[in-house]
Design a protein around this motif. Structure first.
Motif, PDB file in Angstrom:
ATOM      1  N   MET A   1      17.837 -15.703  66.284  1.00 30.75           N
ATOM      2  CA  MET A   1      19.004 -15.547  65.404  1.00 30.75           C
ATOM      3  C   MET A   1      19.081 -16.713  64.417  1.00 30.75           C
ATOM      4  SD  MET A   1      21.649 -14.079  68.233  1.00 30.75           S
ATOM      5  CE  MET A   1      23.146 -14.041  67.323  1.00 30.75           C
TER       6      MET A   1
ATOM      7  N   MET B   1      18.766 -16.522  60.321  1.00 29.85           N
ATOM      8  CA  MET B   1      19.780 -17.067  59.408  1.00 29.85           C
ATOM      9  C   MET B   1      19.140 -18.004  58.394  1.00 29.85           C
ATOM     10  SD  MET B   1      23.318 -17.726  61.388  1.00 29.85           S
ATOM     11  CE  MET B   1      22.729 -18.842  62.574  1.00 29.85           C
TER      12      MET B   1
ATOM     13  N   ARG C   1      18.524 -16.884  54.518  1.00 33.08           N
ATOM     14  CA  ARG C   1      19.481 -17.687  53.749  1.00 33.08           C
ATOM     15  C   ARG C   1      20.905 -17.154  53.872  1.00 33.08           C
ATOM     16  NH1 ARG C   1      16.920 -21.445  51.788  1.00 33.08           N
ATOM     17  NH2 ARG C   1      14.870 -21.374  50.885  1.00 33.08           N
ATOM     18  N   THR C   2      21.320 -17.018  55.112  1.00 30.49           N
ATOM     19  CA  THR C   2      22.702 -16.611  55.338  1.00 30.49           C
ATOM     20  C   THR C   2      23.285 -17.457  56.458  1.00 30.49           C
ATOM     21  OG1 THR C   2      24.116 -14.819  56.091  1.00 30.49           O
ATOM     22  CG2 THR C   2      21.829 -14.707  56.786  1.00 30.49           C
ATOM     23  N   ASP C   3      24.589 -17.654  56.406  1.00 30.08           N
ATOM     24  CA  ASP C   3      25.256 -18.426  57.446  1.00 30.08           C
ATOM     25  C   ASP C   3      25.953 -17.537  58.458  1.00 30.08           C
ATOM     26  OD1 ASP C   3      24.628 -21.054  56.716  1.00 30.08           O
ATOM     27  OD2 ASP C   3      25.984 -20.885  55.020  1.00 30.08           O
ATOM     28  N   ALA C   4      25.936 -16.239  58.170  1.00 29.66           N
ATOM     29  CA  ALA C   4      26.595 -15.315  59.091  1.00 29.66           C
ATOM     30  C   ALA C   4      25.642 -15.004  60.238  1.00 29.66           C
ATOM     31  CB  ALA C   4      26.968 -14.048  58.357  1.00 29.66           C
ATOM     32  N   THR C   5      26.163 -15.091  61.470  1.00 33.70           N
ATOM     33  CA  THR C   5      25.300 -14.814  62.622  1.00 33.70           C
ATOM     34  C   THR C   5      24.938 -13.330  62.640  1.00 33.70           C
ATOM     35  OG1 THR C   5      27.261 -14.497  63.943  1.00 33.70           O
ATOM     36  CG2 THR C   5      26.205 -16.639  64.086  1.00 33.70           C
TER      37      THR C   5
ATOM     38  N   ARG D   1      24.650  -9.631  63.529  1.00 36.31           N
ATOM     39  CA  ARG D   1      25.618  -8.707  64.104  1.00 36.31           C
ATOM     40  C   ARG D   1      24.978  -7.323  64.217  1.00 36.31           C
ATOM     41  NH1 ARG D   1      29.451 -10.583  67.129  1.00 36.31           N
ATOM     42  NH2 ARG D   1      30.444 -12.383  66.231  1.00 36.31           N
TER      43      ARG D   1
ATOM     44  N   ILE E   1      33.188 -17.335  60.706  1.00 36.86           N
ATOM     45  CA  ILE E   1      31.720 -17.395  60.656  1.00 36.86           C
ATOM     46  C   ILE E   1      31.258 -18.825  60.841  1.00 36.86           C
ATOM     47  CG2 ILE E   1      29.738 -17.192  59.100  1.00 36.86           C
ATOM     48  CD1 ILE E   1      31.089 -14.679  57.986  1.00 36.86           C
TER      49      ILE E   1
ATOM     50  N   THR F   1      28.954 -19.881  63.820  1.00 34.74           N
ATOM     51  CA  THR F   1      27.606 -20.331  63.479  1.00 34.74           C
ATOM     52  C   THR F   1      27.395 -21.758  63.951  1.00 34.74           C
ATOM     53  OG1 THR F   1      27.753 -18.935  61.547  1.00 34.74           O
ATOM     54  CG2 THR F   1      25.953 -20.490  61.583  1.00 34.74           C
TER      55      THR F   1
END
Lengths: 206, 401
Positions: A89, A93, A97-101, A103, B225, B229
Motif C-alpha cells: 500500500m 501511494m 503519487r497519492t496520499d490517500a490510502t 481503498r 486521509i 496515512t
C-alpha cells in the motif's frame, strides 16, 4: 442467490462489489441479510462487515467458541500478510503519487508503479524490502519482483485483475478488512501506539 | 499553440490596438462601439482589458502596472496587488477625495476620484478572479500535489486566501462605507461603488458560502486521509524497526474483534457419488483410463555386499509398535548384565500385548539375531529348551560378553 451467498461465505470468501457483485447486492438488502443471518445463526455463524463497510464476511456467533487450531491458522495467516500488504500500500501511494490510502475499488496500474520504480531509487529499495518480507518470493528483475508481489496479493484476495493486458488491478473489500486488522494491531501491539505518537510529535512522518 | 507562437501573437495584438490601450491608460477607461468592439473583446480575452460597463473597458491591473512602470507614473498609495491592501488604499483615496471636495480642491479631487473609481474596479476584478480561481481549484479537489507536506502548504495557502476574501467582502459591505459613498462629495465614485461593489456583494457572498462548504468538506476528508496515512506509514516503519516480532502479543486482546475471527477460506472437498449409476459409470470411466500400477522394483542387497561410505543410505521407516518395542527392548538388553525376559518386559507396557511381542521377538531371534545376542526359549513349564515344536511361554535375551 441465497445459496450462492451462503456457500460463498461458508467457504471463507469476503464478498464485496468487486469480487462478487451479485452476492454483495443480495446481502446489502436488509431483509435478505436478516434471512442469511437467521440461517447461519443455527450453525453458530453470523455475517459482519468491516468498519469501512463495503464487504461481508463470516464470523462465529460466539467468538470465544472457536477452536484453537482455527484461530492459530488465521493468526498465522494475518501475521504473514500484515507487512507485505502494508508495504505494498505504501509503495502504491508513493508510486502513484497519492496520499490517500488504498481503498476498495481503487485502481492499481502496474505499469505506472513500474515506471515510478524505474526512475526512483527509493522505490526500488522499498520494493526489495517488500520482497524480503514475503516468504518464497524473489525475482531477478524489478518487474519480476513486482509481479510476484501482485500475484501473491491477488491470491490472498486483496486485489483482483481488472485488465490483464493493460496490467490493471482493482482493490477489493479485503482491503477494508485489512484496515480493521491494522487498527487492531496499532491499538494492541506493545509499543506501536507510543511509536506512532512519538513520530507525530517529531513531525517525522514524511 | 505553443508559448513561442503565443508571445509574438500577443505583442502584435498590443501593437495593433495600441490606440485603445493608450486611451484606456490615460483616461482610466475607453468607451467602445461599432468597429472597435471586436478589438476590445479580443483585448479582454487577452487579459489586457477588463469590462466595466456596457461598452466601457479599462486596463487590467497587471497591464496598468506595466505601463506605470514604463512611464514612471507615481501612484498614490501604490500597492502590490493584495485585496486587503487594495481596500485600505481605496479607503485612503475616499478620505482624500472627501477632504479635497470639502476644501474645494477640484483638480486634486478629480484625480482622487479617478483613482478611487479605478481602485473600486480593481477590487471587483481581484475578488471575481479569486472566486473564479477557487472554483477551479475546488473542481480539481486540490489534487495537483505530490505529498502530504505540499498539500498541507497548499491548504494553508488557500485557507488564508479564503479568509482574506471573507474579510474583504465584509469590509466592503460596512455601513460606514455605504454612508461615505452616499455622500454628495463623492458623487461619481459613489455611483461606481454601488454599481460595481454593492451589486456584486450578494453574488460574492453566495459563492463564498458554497466554496466554504466544499472547502470544509474537503478539509475534513483531507484531515482524515492525512491522519490515516500518517498512522499507516508510521506503523509500517514500526514493523520495519522490529515491531513485527511484537505483533503476536496483540492476539491476546483479539477476543472482541470479529476481524480476528473471520472464517478462513476453506478447501472445497467434493465427494464422489458412488450411490448412483451415473456416479459409478463416471468412476468406471475414470479408472478405465488410468495406467495400470507398476510393481515397484526393490533392489536387494546381495549377501556380503556392503554399503559404501559415500553411497546414499536409504532408511525404510517401520513404524510398527512391535518393531519399535523390539528396538527399545534390545537397547535395554545391551545395558543389562544378564538375561532379560521378553514376556515380563512387554507386560510393563500397557499398549503392547506380550504374546504379540513374543511372536515378533521369536521371528527376530530366528532371522536377524546375530552374534551380539544370545537367546533362550522358556517352555510353558518354565524350563529352558533348545528343541523345536514346543509351546513357548517366554523368550530371554542377553548380550554376548
Amino acid at each position: 442467490m441465497f445459496d450462492h451467498a451462503i456457500n460463498s461465505l461458508l467457504m471463507g470468501s469476503v464478498i464485496c462489489r468487486f469480487t462478487d457483485r451479485e452476492g454483495y447486492e443480495y446481502l446489502s438488502q436488509k431483509d435478505r441479510m436478516e434471512d442469511a443471518n437467521r440461517f447461519l445463526g443455527r450453525i453458530g455463524k453470523r455475517v459482519v462487515s468491516p468498519s469501512g463497510g463495503g464487504a461481508f464476511f463470516l464470523v462465529p456467533t460466539d467468538l470465544g467458541s472457536v477452536k484453537k487450531a482455527e484461530i492459530s491458522a488465521l493468526h498465522k495467516k494475518i501475521l504473514n500478510e500484515v507487512r507485505p500488504v502494508l508495504g505494498f500500500m505504501d509503495l502504491c501511494m508513493s508510486a502513484m503519487r497519492t496520499d490517500a490510502t488504498l481503498r476498495p475499488g481503487d485502481q492499481i496500474n502496474v505499469s505506472v508503479i513500474m515506471a515510478a520504480i524505474d526512475t526512483e531509487n527509493k522505490l526500488r529499495s522499498d520494493l526489495q524490502d517488500l520482497v524480503s518480507s514475503l516468504k518464497r518470493a524473489g525475482g531477478a528483475t524489478d518487474r519480476e519482483r513486482l509481479e510476484g508481489i501482485i500475484t501473491r496479493l491477488e491470491s490472498w484476495g486483496y486485489i483482483k485483475t481488472e485488465n490483464a493486458e493493460r496490467e490493471i488491478y482493482r482493490a477489493t473489500g479485503m482491503i477494508d478488512v485489512f484496515h480493521d486488522t491494522l487498527a487492531f494491531f496499532i491499538e494492541h501491539t506493545p509499543g506501536a501506539r507510543e511509536y506512532i505518537d512519538a513520530q507525530e510529535n517529531q513531525g517525522d512522518l514524511f | 499553440m505553443t508559448p513561442k507562437t503565443e508571445i509574438p501573437k500577443f505583442l502584435a495584438r498590443l501593437n495593433r490596438h495600441s490606440d485603445l490601450i493608450e486611451e484606456a491608460y490615460h483616461s482610466g477607461f475607453v468607451q467602445v462601439s461599432g468597429e472597435d468592439e471586436p478589438a476590445a473583446r479580443a483585448l479582454r480575452i487577452a487579459r489586457v482589458f477588463t469590462m466595466r460597463d456596457q461598452g466601457q473597458y479599462g486596463l487590467t491591473r497587471t497591464m496598468r502596472d506595466l505601463l506605470n512602470e514604463h512611464t514612471q507614473r507615481q501612484q498614490r498609495f501604490a500597492i502590490g496587488g493584495n485585496i486587503v491592501e487594495e481596500i485600505e488604499r481605496m479607503e485612503k483615496l475616499l478620505f482624500e477625495l472627501e477632504e479635497a471636495a470639502s476644501q474645494g480642491k477640484h483638480v486634486e479631487g478629480q484625480r482622487y476620484s479617478e483613482d478611487l473609481c479605478q481602485s473600486l474596479f480593481d477590487i471587483k476584478d481581484m475578488i471575481s478572479q479569486d472566486i473564479l480561481q477557487f472554483d477551479q481549484v475546488m473542481s480539481a479537489k486540490f489534487s495537483d500535489v505530490n505529498t502530504i507536506e505540499e498539500k498541507m502548504r497548499q491548504n494553508e495557502h488557500y485557507l488564508k486566501r479564503a479568509e482574506q476574501l471573507h474579510v474583504a467582502v465584509e469590509q466592503l459591505n460596512r455601513n460606514e462605507l455605504h454612508e461615505s459613498f452616499n455622500s454628495q462629495l463623492v458623487d461619481e465614485a459613489g455611483r461606481i461603488y454601488r454599481r460595481v461593489i454593492v451589486q456584486s456583494i450578494s453574488h460574492w457572498s453566495s459563492r463564498l458560502l458554497s466554496i466554504s462548504k466544499v472547502f470544509e468538506e474537503f478539509m475534513f476528508s483531507f484531515r482524515e486521509i492525512t491522519k490515516e496515512t500518517r498512522r499507516m506509514r508510521a506503523f509500517n516503519r514500526f514493523l520495519k524497526e522490529g515491531g513485527q516480532t511484537k505483533l503476536e502479543e496483540a492476539f491476546s486482546q483479539s477476543a472482541e474483534y470479529p476481524v480476528m475471527h473471520r472464517v478462513l477460506p476453506a478447501r472445497t472437498e467434493t465427494w464422489l457419488d458412488v450411490y448412483s449409476d451415473r456416479g459409478r459409470n463416471a468412476l468406471a470411466e475414470i479408472v478405465g483410463d488410468m495406467k495400470p500400477l507398476e510393481q515397484r522394483k526393490k533392489q536387494e542387497r546381495h549377501s556380503g555386499q556392503r554399503h559404501q561410505d559415500n553411497a546414499p543410505v536409504s532408511i525404510e521407516e517401520d513404524a510398527s509398535l512391535e518393531d519399535l518395542s523390539l528396538f527399545v527392548f534390545l537397547s535395554e538388553v545391551d545395558k543389562a548384565d544378564g538375561w532379560i525376559s521378553g514376556f515380563r518386559w512387554a507386560e510393563t507396557s500397557p499398549e503392547l500385548p506380550p504374546s504379540s511381542f513374543l511372536e515378533h521377538l521369536l521371528t527376530w531371534s530366528e532371522t536377524e539375531c546375530g552374534d551380539e545376542h544370545r537367546v533362550r526359549y522358556i517352555e510353558v513349564d518354565s524350563t529352558a529348551l533348545n528343541t523345536a515344536n514346543i509351546a513357548i511361554a517366554d523368550i530371554e535375551v542377553c548380550r554376548t560378553t
